[in-house]
Write an enzyme that holds these catalytic residues in place. Structure first.
Site, PDB file in Angstrom:
ATOM      1  N   GLY A 148       0.723  -1.257  -0.056  1.00 17.20           N
ATOM      2  CA  GLY A 148       0.112  -0.048   0.053  1.00 17.20           C
ATOM      3  C   GLY A 148       0.830   1.281  -0.086  1.00 17.20           C
ATOM      4  O   GLY A 148       0.465   2.342   0.050  1.00 17.20           O
ATOM      5  N   CYS A 149       2.017   1.284   0.060  1.00 20.04           N
ATOM      6  CA  CYS A 149       3.047   2.115  -0.097  1.00 20.04           C
ATOM      7  C   CYS A 149       3.393   2.450  -1.250  1.00 20.04           C
ATOM      8  O   CYS A 149       3.800   1.568  -2.216  1.00 20.04           O
ATOM      9  CB  CYS A 149       4.176   2.154   1.070  1.00 20.04           C
ATOM     10  N   GLN A 150       3.596   3.753  -1.979  1.00 20.82           N
ATOM     11  CA  GLN A 150       4.268   3.828  -3.360  1.00 20.82           C
ATOM     12  C   GLN A 150       5.557   3.913  -3.218  1.00 20.82           C
ATOM     13  O   GLN A 150       6.056   3.061  -4.184  1.00 20.82           O
ATOM     14  CB  GLN A 150       4.103   5.679  -3.390  1.00 20.82           C
ATOM     15  N   SER A 151       6.279   4.021  -2.209  1.00 18.63           N
ATOM     16  CA  SER A 151       7.737   3.678  -2.418  1.00 18.63           C
ATOM     17  C   SER A 151       7.834   2.383  -1.584  1.00 18.63           C
ATOM     18  O   SER A 151       6.778   1.989  -1.108  1.00 18.63           O
ATOM     19  CB  SER A 151       8.388   5.135  -1.634  1.00 18.63           C
TER      20      SER A 151
END
Length: 140
Positions: A50-53
């Site tokens: 769920g994290c972009q990075s």
């Protein structure tokens, strides 16, 4: 120091800076001070969904407390990881489960993050709380 005390300390630190560029610089500095994970710890098992990075959170349950290590491949997110770990690492599962991690809102960070970074922060907090639930069950 309690979770609440640490959150108040963080809010006070960020209140020194009026300009958001200074706050981001401080956040980046905090991330740079975070110890890098061992490459073996950067596994899919520790990767936060769920994290972009890319963000890794590695828990260790010892003497009834959860100790976290973490890292990100993005400098601002690494600063967020550093702040979260400062608040929750070394706490009991119960403390983490009961905690309201409001410091992000209190310093105004949430509204200054991109929607994807904000979602990633929520995913990190959710994973930390899930680790607390799991370790609570194991230790009971």
């Amino acid at each position: 120091m309690t979770i609440e005390n640490i959150q108040q300390e963080i809010v006070a630190e960020f209140s020194i800076y009026e300009d958001w560029m200074d706050k981001y610089s401080y956040l980046i500095e905090l991330g740079n001070d975070l110890k890098d994970l061992d490459p073996k710890q950067k596994s899919d098992q520790h990767l936060i969904k769920g994290c972009q990075s890319r963000v890794w959170l590695v828990p260790e349950f010892k003497d009834g407390k959860i100790y976290f290590e973490g890292e990100s491949d993005a400098v601002i997110v690494k600063g967020l990881v550093a702040l979260l770990l400062r608040v929750v690492s070394g706490r009991t599962p119960e403390e983490i489960m009961k905690s309201d991690l409001h410091f992000v809102d209190d310093i105004g960070l949430k509204q200054h993050l991109s929607p994807t970074r904000s979602n990633g922060l929520v995913a990190m907090i959710k994973q930390i709380k899930l680790y607390a639930v799991a370790y609570k069950r194991i230790s009971s």
